[in-house]
Design an enzyme around this catalytic site. Sequence first.
Site, PDB file in Angstrom:
ATOM      1  CG  HIS A 213       7.026   9.515   0.374  1.00  0.00           C
ATOM      2  ND1 HIS A 213       7.444  10.674   1.005  1.00  0.00           N
ATOM      3  CD2 HIS A 213       5.781   9.782  -0.096  1.00  0.00           C
ATOM      4  CE1 HIS A 213       6.496  11.588   0.920  1.00  0.00           C
ATOM      5  NE2 HIS A 213       5.481  11.087   0.248  1.00  0.00           N
ATOM      6  CG  ASP A 215       2.749  11.065  -3.145  1.00  0.00           C
ATOM      7  OD1 ASP A 215       3.310  10.830  -2.053  1.00  0.00           O
ATOM      8  OD2 ASP A 215       2.561  12.227  -3.571  1.00  0.00           O
ATOM      9  CG  HIS A 296       7.624  13.828  -3.006  1.00  0.00           C
ATOM     10  ND1 HIS A 296       7.171  12.836  -3.859  1.00  0.00           N
ATOM     11  CD2 HIS A 296       6.637  14.009  -2.099  1.00  0.00           C
ATOM     12  CE1 HIS A 296       5.966  12.458  -3.485  1.00  0.00           C
ATOM     13  NE2 HIS A 296       5.611  13.146  -2.404  1.00  0.00           N
ATOM     14  NE  ARG A 306       6.273  23.026   3.047  1.00  0.00           N
ATOM     15  CZ  ARG A 306       5.944  21.869   2.490  1.00  0.00           C
ATOM     16  NH1 ARG A 306       5.991  20.755   3.189  1.00  0.00           N
ATOM     17  NH2 ARG A 306       5.559  21.826   1.231  1.00  0.00           N
TER      18      ARG A 306
HETATM   19  C1  GA4 Z   1       2.649   8.287   1.103  1.00  0.00           C
HETATM   20  C2  GA4 Z   1       1.532   9.171   0.516  1.00  0.00           C
HETATM   21  C3  GA4 Z   1       0.408   9.466   1.533  1.00  0.00           C
HETATM   22  O1  GA4 Z   1       0.852  10.435   2.479  1.00  0.00           O
HETATM   23  C4  GA4 Z   1      -0.023   8.185   2.284  1.00  0.00           C
HETATM   24  C5  GA4 Z   1       1.182   7.669   3.035  1.00  0.00           C
HETATM   25  C6  GA4 Z   1       0.980   6.455   3.921  1.00  0.00           C
HETATM   26  C7  GA4 Z   1       0.745   6.852   5.408  1.00  0.00           C
HETATM   27  O2  GA4 Z   1       1.249   7.875   5.858  1.00  0.00           O
HETATM   28  O3  GA4 Z   1       0.057   6.088   6.096  1.00  0.00           O
HETATM   29  C8  GA4 Z   1       2.238   5.576   3.736  1.00  0.00           C
HETATM   30  C9  GA4 Z   1       2.998   6.187   2.515  1.00  0.00           C
HETATM   31  C10 GA4 Z   1       2.006   7.133   1.878  1.00  0.00           C
HETATM   32  C11 GA4 Z   1       3.484   5.099   1.522  1.00  0.00           C
HETATM   33  C12 GA4 Z   1       4.044   3.810   2.198  1.00  0.00           C
HETATM   34  C13 GA4 Z   1       3.285   3.464   3.505  1.00  0.00           C
HETATM   35  C14 GA4 Z   1       1.918   4.104   3.470  1.00  0.00           C
HETATM   36  C15 GA4 Z   1       3.169   5.453   4.942  1.00  0.00           C
HETATM   37  C16 GA4 Z   1       3.914   4.209   4.636  1.00  0.00           C
HETATM   38  C17 GA4 Z   1       5.001   3.837   5.291  1.00  0.00           C
HETATM   39  C18 GA4 Z   1      -1.250   8.452   3.149  1.00  0.00           C
HETATM   40  C19 GA4 Z   1      -0.197   7.066   1.303  1.00  0.00           C
HETATM   41  O4  GA4 Z   1      -1.228   6.712   0.753  1.00  0.00           O
HETATM   42  O5  GA4 Z   1       1.004   6.435   1.102  1.00  0.00           O
END
Ligand code: GA4
Length: 364
Positions: A213, A215, A296, A306
């Site tokens: 994914h 961020d 990443h 970890r």
């Molecule tokens: C990726 C980055 C952060 O961990 C996060 C993630 C969020 C979640 O885990 O709820 C998301 C992911 C993240 C991006 C797309 C969506 C939202 C899971 C998901 C499938 C907390 C964020 O802000 O976006």
Amino acid sequence: MVVASPTHQIHSEKLLAIELPTIDLSGERSAVSSLIVKACDEYGFFKVKNHGVPHDIIAKMEKEGFNFFAKPFEEKQKAELAKPFGYGCKNIGFKGDTGEVEYLLLNTNTLSVAERSKTISTDPANFRQHSSAVSAYIEAVRELACELLDLLAEGLWVPDRSVFSRLIRDVDSDSIIRLNHYPPMPMLCQDKELCKDKDSSPCNQNKVGFGEHSDPQILTILRSNDVGGLQISLNDGAWVPVTPDPATFCVNVGDLLQVGPLFSLILLSSLNVKKVEWDLMGVAAMTNGRFVSVRHKALTNSYRSRMSMAYFAAPPPDARITVPPEMISPTKPALYKPFTWAEFKKAAFALRLGDSRLGLFRME
Ligand code: GA4
């Protein structure tokens, strides 16, 4: 962006770790800011040392995290407060993504301190102590994020050097913190000779802890223990492990910063309207997609736990990201439709983890 050399892959399972640029923040300011811009240009990922976050603050937060994850599952589940904040196990987001990870997602907003305390500590006797460890860490890492964003603005010759950091310092900033715990998972790799060593760089047979994914926010500040697992995707699609280094923070560009350098950020709030003008010379020197929000993922280790702690620096929900009119011409049409962080976030959460979101906001 860099392209993997053939030496990145020794065999199909074992990958050579990449040495990301490590920037010493105690260096001369203009040199440091140029290095940050260069690292964002070339990798979208870099490490920082002499970052100013006190060791004891990091150590207390890490201890707090490990203590929490060591609790029985039933107890951790009690911390499953208002979703998406609180404890989660294996389920990521709301669209069916899963991984070999358990986590705590916490709001960093000062108004939510009481709720955060309930989340991270289920032991009322240590309530205050726990709360202060988390708050101290959030404050210190927020400062680091703001400093990096100021340096970035300086390196880009943006006239208003606090253009990004103001968004993070805003009381309504939507920044969040995430503690990810990846329990050890035995790997299925056939190459026992290469993989039985308990080193920190995992091979491709390791289970996926947190899938591929990017961020969504502006900038991510990541700290992990000395167990590897983070891999980044290079321009040519090759995955390369990042060597763990608990003495540094790993920093990466988020989706908003990929858009950001080409756009003005207009923060609309009920009280004020702040418009940030970009130096046209500086903007002209930039190329579209100059900073890329690098994809990443995190793999589990076969033998060791970890734990990573990520601070996602985000603007307030109503921060509007839009193309300044002076940037639009018949030959240079706006690439993205204007959007607020709230709109972008809503779209991100409606998609799968690995989906690309910026595409949704591109002009037809
Ligand atoms: C990726 C980055 C952060 O961990 C996060 C993630 C969020 C979640 O885990 O709820 C998301 C992911 C993240 C991006 C797309 C969506 C939202 C899971 C998901 C499938 C907390 C964020 O802000 O976006």
